[in-house]
Scaffold this active site. Structure first.
Site, short mmCIF file in Angstrom:
data_model
loop_
_atom_site.label_atom_id
_atom_site.label_comp_id
_atom_site.label_asym_id
_atom_site.label_seq_id
_atom_site.Cartn_x
_atom_site.Cartn_y
_atom_site.Cartn_z
N MET A 30 38.19 44.52 45.29
CA MET A 30 37.89 43.93 46.60
C MET A 30 39.20 43.69 47.36
O MET A 30 39.24 42.91 48.31
CB MET A 30 37.10 42.63 46.44
N ASN A 89 43.29 42.60 48.10
CA ASN A 89 44.19 41.47 47.83
C ASN A 89 44.76 41.64 46.42
O ASN A 89 44.65 40.77 45.57
CB ASN A 89 43.45 40.13 47.98
N GLY A 112 47.31 42.30 38.01
CA GLY A 112 46.17 42.70 37.18
C GLY A 112 45.55 44.00 37.68
O GLY A 112 45.24 44.91 36.90
N HIS A 113 45.38 44.09 39.01
CA HIS A 113 44.82 45.33 39.58
C HIS A 113 45.76 46.51 39.33
O HIS A 113 45.32 47.62 39.00
CB HIS A 113 44.64 45.19 41.10
N LYS A 147 38.93 39.67 32.81
CA LYS A 147 38.82 38.29 33.32
C LYS A 147 37.38 38.04 33.79
O LYS A 147 36.83 36.97 33.59
CB LYS A 147 39.79 38.03 34.46
N ASP A 148 36.80 39.05 34.43
CA ASP A 148 35.40 38.95 34.84
C ASP A 148 34.54 39.49 33.69
O ASP A 148 33.97 40.58 33.77
CB ASP A 148 35.18 39.76 36.13
N VAL A 192 45.46 39.52 32.89
CA VAL A 192 46.89 39.30 33.12
C VAL A 192 47.06 37.85 33.56
O VAL A 192 46.30 37.35 34.40
CB VAL A 192 47.43 40.27 34.19
N LEU A 224 45.41 35.62 36.53
CA LEU A 224 45.63 36.06 37.91
C LEU A 224 44.29 36.26 38.60
O LEU A 224 43.36 36.83 38.02
CB LEU A 224 46.41 37.37 37.96
N ARG A 248 41.64 34.43 44.15
CA ARG A 248 41.22 33.09 44.60
C ARG A 248 42.24 32.01 44.24
O ARG A 248 42.11 30.89 44.73
CB ARG A 248 39.84 32.75 44.04
O1 PAF Z 1 35.76 42.54 40.48
C1 PAF Z 1 35.68 42.87 41.68
O2 PAF Z 1 36.67 42.94 42.41
C2 PAF Z 1 34.33 43.19 42.26
O3 PAF Z 1 33.34 42.37 41.72
C3 PAF Z 1 33.95 44.68 42.14
C4 PAF Z 1 33.83 45.12 40.70
C5 PAF Z 1 34.99 45.52 42.85
C6 PAF Z 1 32.60 44.92 42.82
O4 PAF Z 1 32.61 44.54 44.14
#
Ligand code: PAF
Length: 301
Positions: free
Chosen positions: A32, A34, A38-39, A153-154, A180, A188, A191
């Site tokens: 999403m 930002n 970690g990304h 993390k999610d 991370v 990280l 939010r």
């Molecule tokens: O983890 C996220 O950033 C979001 O939930 C995802 C997997 C991109 C879906 O919108």
């Protein structure tokens, strides 16, 4: 290096088809935006696993509740593009809501993972995981990657996506990667920037509390209800407003019992206007702290 950014499904598909025509392996990193370290670790790992890496940035309205932070969710496209260019991303896909949901978000096909969508975070954020599963299914159908990468993390999101891919026979490898953390343990998250300076000083309490739960599980404590209650009390005493602290079976998120050996402890707590989530896996048969290293393949269901 310039980063190729596309806003339409048609153009994205055209470009990806050229790679597929020459048998290139394709990885997708849905985000999403930002972006934080970690990304970027997901993107770096994606480059190791595939010939081409597609990153998507889409703040998905379907996964936000009516009173949640959709309008204010941090949108930092230019800075994200710089980071992705440095990371060597092949294409960035940035659709708008009209491109992803041309007929709106009401009367459309949605993906519900019964038994997983509505528990834990799903109980506090009704409809959230239907929104996540639906948008991820759409992104996977648009890109048709060989592999898609998500952060651990999610944890529940990852479990939902693994179940969706399995149950809907999507021929895609799902890779979950270790959380991370900042030096003080805070996971990280985009939010985290909602935290004031004083809240930021309190925030690592979430991680510390999970670490303590892991230690207690390792010593043989099995009164899960008491452990969860005491962890909630600890977070509350520290100035947080916990939604939950739960001990579950790793992977499936089912209720554990005395024979369980692989656990995950999960928590969600408010600190000011930031809702923090975190989790730790523990395998009591080994000493390894599994969330602290890369997890290259599927977690067992
Ligand atoms: O983890 C996220 O950033 C979001 O939930 C995802 C997997 C991109 C879906 O919108």
């Amino acid at each position: 290096m310039a980063l190729l950014t596309t806003h339409t499904i048609a153009e994205l598909r055209r470009r990806i088809q050229r790679w597929r025509d020459v048998q290139q392996k394709i990885a997708l990193v849905p985000t999403m935006g930002n972006l934080h370290k970690g990304h970027i670790e997901l993107v770096n790992r994606a480059h190791e696993l595939a010939d081409r890496v597609v990153v998507s940035i889409f703040v998905n309205p379907l996964q936000f509740g009516p009173d949640e932070d959709y309008p204010g969710y941090p949108r930092t496209l230019e800075a994200d593009q710089v980071q992705l260019a440095v990371a060597g991303t092949d294409i960035l896909f940035v659709p708008d809501a009209k491109e992803m949901y041309p007929t709106g978000t009401e009367n459309i096909a949605k993906v519900e993972i019964a038994g997983l969508s509505e528990i834990l975070d799903g109980a506090y954020r009704p409809g959230h995981f239907i929104g996540v599963a639906t948008v991820v299914a759409k992104l996977l159908n648009i890109v048709r990657p060989d592999v898609a990468l998500f952060g651990q993390k999610d944890y529940q999101q990852l479990a939902v996506i693994r179940r969706m891919v399995r149950d809907l026979c999507m021929p895609i490898e799902i890779v979950g990667m270790a959380t991370v953390r900042e030096a003080d343990g805070l996971a990280l998250s985009s939010r985290n920037q909602y935290l004031s300076k004083s809240q930021r000083a309190v925030a690592p309490l979430l991680y510390r509390t999970l670490r303590e739960l892991v230690a207690l599980l390792r010593t043989g404590e099995r009164d899960f209800t008491r452990l969860e209650r005491e962890a909630v009390q600890k977070l509350t005493a520290g100035g947080m407003r916990p939604d939950y602290v739960c001990i579950r079976m790793a992977g499936s998120l089912a209720q554990p019992d005395v024979n369980t050996t692989r656990f995950v402890v999960l928590a969600a707590a408010w600190l000011g206007k930031a809702r923090l989530i975190d989790n730790l896996e523990v395998d009591i048969l080994t000493q390894a702290d599994q969330t602290q290293r890369l997890r290259p393949a599927r977690a067992p269901e």
